[in-house]
Design a protein around this motif. Structure first.
Motif, mmCIF file in Angstrom:
data_model
loop_
_atom_site.group_PDB
_atom_site.id
_atom_site.type_symbol
_atom_site.label_atom_id
_atom_site.label_comp_id
_atom_site.label_asym_id
_atom_site.label_seq_id
_atom_site.Cartn_x
_atom_site.Cartn_y
_atom_site.Cartn_z
ATOM 1 N N ALA A 25 -47.342 55.627 -5.179
ATOM 2 C CA ALA A 25 -46.772 56.980 -5.112
ATOM 3 C C ALA A 25 -45.709 57.065 -4.027
ATOM 4 O O ALA A 25 -44.628 57.618 -4.245
ATOM 5 C CB ALA A 25 -47.883 57.999 -4.872
ATOM 6 N N ALA A 26 -45.998 56.497 -2.868
ATOM 7 C CA ALA A 26 -45.027 56.524 -1.763
ATOM 8 C C ALA A 26 -43.778 55.721 -2.125
ATOM 9 O O ALA A 26 -42.653 56.143 -1.846
ATOM 10 C CB ALA A 26 -45.662 55.981 -0.492
ATOM 11 N N GLN A 29 -41.687 57.691 -4.720
ATOM 12 C CA GLN A 29 -41.058 58.845 -4.067
ATOM 13 C C GLN A 29 -39.859 58.401 -3.233
ATOM 14 O O GLN A 29 -38.806 59.038 -3.242
ATOM 15 C CB GLN A 29 -42.086 59.567 -3.186
ATOM 16 N N ARG A 30 -40.015 57.285 -2.532
ATOM 17 C CA ARG A 30 -38.949 56.772 -1.667
ATOM 18 C C ARG A 30 -37.781 56.215 -2.473
ATOM 19 O O ARG A 30 -36.621 56.366 -2.113
ATOM 20 C CB ARG A 30 -39.545 55.681 -0.758
ATOM 21 N N ALA A 33 -35.407 59.940 -6.562
ATOM 22 C CA ALA A 33 -35.517 61.390 -6.419
ATOM 23 C C ALA A 33 -35.739 62.056 -7.782
ATOM 24 O O ALA A 33 -36.012 63.244 -7.853
ATOM 25 C CB ALA A 33 -34.255 61.945 -5.770
ATOM 26 N N ALA A 35 -37.789 63.101 -10.677
ATOM 27 C CA ALA A 35 -39.212 63.293 -10.998
ATOM 28 C C ALA A 35 -39.541 62.832 -12.417
ATOM 29 O O ALA A 35 -40.607 62.269 -12.658
ATOM 30 C CB ALA A 35 -39.589 64.755 -10.824
ATOM 31 N N ARG A 38 -39.769 59.036 -12.367
ATOM 32 C CA ARG A 38 -41.017 58.637 -11.703
ATOM 33 C C ARG A 38 -42.213 58.844 -12.633
ATOM 34 O O ARG A 38 -43.110 58.013 -12.711
ATOM 35 C CB ARG A 38 -41.217 59.418 -10.407
#
Length: 104
Positions: A25-26, A29-30, A33, A35, A38
Protein backbone atom coordinates in the motif's frame (compact mmCIF):
# COMPACT_ATOMS: atom_id res chain seq x y z
CA UNK A 1 -6.56 0.69 -21.51
CA UNK A 2 -3.82 2.37 -23.51
CA UNK A 3 -0.45 0.61 -23.94
CA UNK A 4 1.24 3.34 -21.91
CA UNK A 5 -1.21 2.91 -19.04
CA UNK A 6 -0.81 -0.87 -19.16
CA UNK A 7 2.98 -0.45 -18.95
CA UNK A 8 2.47 1.64 -15.80
CA UNK A 9 0.24 -1.10 -14.32
CA UNK A 10 2.95 -3.65 -15.15
CA UNK A 11 5.65 -1.47 -13.56
CA UNK A 12 3.64 -1.01 -10.37
CA UNK A 13 2.64 -4.68 -10.22
CA UNK A 14 6.24 -5.82 -10.66
CA UNK A 15 7.43 -3.46 -7.93
CA UNK A 16 4.65 -4.31 -5.47
CA UNK A 17 4.34 -8.07 -5.93
CA UNK A 18 7.39 -9.11 -3.86
CA UNK A 19 6.37 -6.82 -0.95
CA UNK A 20 4.25 -7.73 2.07
CA UNK A 21 0.69 -6.38 2.11
CA UNK A 22 1.50 -3.47 4.46
CA UNK A 23 4.46 -2.42 2.32
CA UNK A 24 2.48 -2.73 -0.92
CA UNK A 25 0.00 0.00 0.00
CA UNK A 26 2.79 2.42 0.89
CA UNK A 27 4.70 1.56 -2.30
CA UNK A 28 1.66 2.09 -4.53
CA UNK A 29 0.76 5.36 -2.82
CA UNK A 30 4.33 6.63 -3.24
CA UNK A 31 4.72 5.51 -6.85
CA UNK A 32 1.38 6.62 -8.32
CA UNK A 33 -1.04 9.44 -7.59
CA UNK A 34 -3.66 7.79 -9.83
CA UNK A 35 -6.20 6.02 -7.55
CA UNK A 36 -7.79 4.13 -10.46
CA UNK A 37 -4.40 2.77 -11.54
CA UNK A 38 -3.56 1.74 -7.97
CA UNK A 39 -6.93 -0.01 -7.67
CA UNK A 40 -6.23 -2.01 -10.86
CA UNK A 41 -2.81 -3.08 -9.54
CA UNK A 42 -4.34 -4.04 -6.18
CA UNK A 43 -6.98 -6.12 -8.00
CA UNK A 44 -4.26 -7.96 -9.91
CA UNK A 45 -2.22 -8.50 -6.74
CA UNK A 46 -5.26 -10.01 -4.99
CA UNK A 47 -6.07 -12.38 -7.87
CA UNK A 48 -5.36 -16.06 -7.22
CA UNK A 49 -2.86 -17.90 -9.37
CA UNK A 50 0.28 -16.97 -11.25
CA UNK A 51 0.73 -13.64 -12.93
CA UNK A 52 2.35 -14.98 -16.11
CA UNK A 53 -0.55 -13.46 -18.06
CA UNK A 54 1.37 -10.19 -17.90
CA UNK A 55 3.97 -11.52 -20.30
CA UNK A 56 2.68 -11.75 -23.86
CA UNK A 57 3.15 -15.16 -25.47
CA UNK A 58 5.41 -15.61 -28.45
CA UNK A 59 4.26 -17.52 -31.50
CA UNK A 60 7.27 -19.84 -31.29
CA UNK A 61 6.62 -20.82 -27.66
CA UNK A 62 5.25 -24.37 -27.35
CA UNK A 63 1.91 -24.14 -25.58
CA UNK A 64 0.34 -27.63 -25.63
CA UNK A 65 -0.46 -28.81 -22.10
CA UNK A 66 -0.01 -25.34 -20.66
CA UNK A 67 -2.71 -23.71 -18.59
CA UNK A 68 -3.87 -20.33 -19.78
CA UNK A 69 -6.39 -18.85 -17.35
CA UNK A 70 -9.32 -21.28 -17.09
CA UNK A 71 -8.12 -23.22 -20.14
CA UNK A 72 -5.76 -26.15 -20.68
CA UNK A 73 -4.30 -26.06 -24.19
CA UNK A 74 -4.63 -29.50 -25.79
CA UNK A 75 -3.18 -29.03 -29.25
CA UNK A 76 -2.61 -26.62 -32.08
CA UNK A 77 -5.42 -26.29 -34.62
CA UNK A 78 -3.81 -23.75 -36.92
CA UNK A 79 -1.68 -20.64 -37.21
CA UNK A 80 -1.55 -17.54 -39.30
CA UNK A 81 -0.62 -13.89 -39.33
CA UNK A 82 -2.94 -13.08 -36.43
CA UNK A 83 -1.83 -15.81 -34.02
CA UNK A 84 -2.19 -19.49 -33.17
CA UNK A 85 -5.49 -21.26 -32.52
CA UNK A 86 -5.50 -24.11 -30.00
CA UNK A 87 -7.99 -26.78 -29.07
CA UNK A 88 -8.47 -26.32 -25.32
CA UNK A 89 -10.43 -27.57 -22.34
CA UNK A 90 -12.37 -24.90 -20.47
CA UNK A 91 -11.97 -26.46 -17.02
CA UNK A 92 -14.84 -24.83 -15.07
CA UNK A 93 -17.42 -25.87 -17.69
CA UNK A 94 -15.64 -29.07 -18.79
CA UNK A 95 -16.04 -28.31 -22.48
CA UNK A 96 -13.75 -28.24 -25.50
CA UNK A 97 -13.25 -24.79 -27.03
CA UNK A 98 -10.92 -22.96 -29.41
CA UNK A 99 -8.50 -20.42 -27.94
CA UNK A 100 -6.64 -17.92 -30.10
CA UNK A 101 -3.27 -16.66 -28.81
CA UNK A 102 -2.23 -13.37 -30.40
CA UNK A 103 1.37 -12.27 -30.98
CA UNK A 104 2.86 -9.63 -28.66
Amino acid sequence: MSPERWQEVLRLFTGASPLRAAQRAAFLQRESADAELRAEVERLLAAPGPADFLEPPTLDEPRTGRELGDFTLLGEIGRGGMGIVYRAMQRPLQRIVAVKVLPA
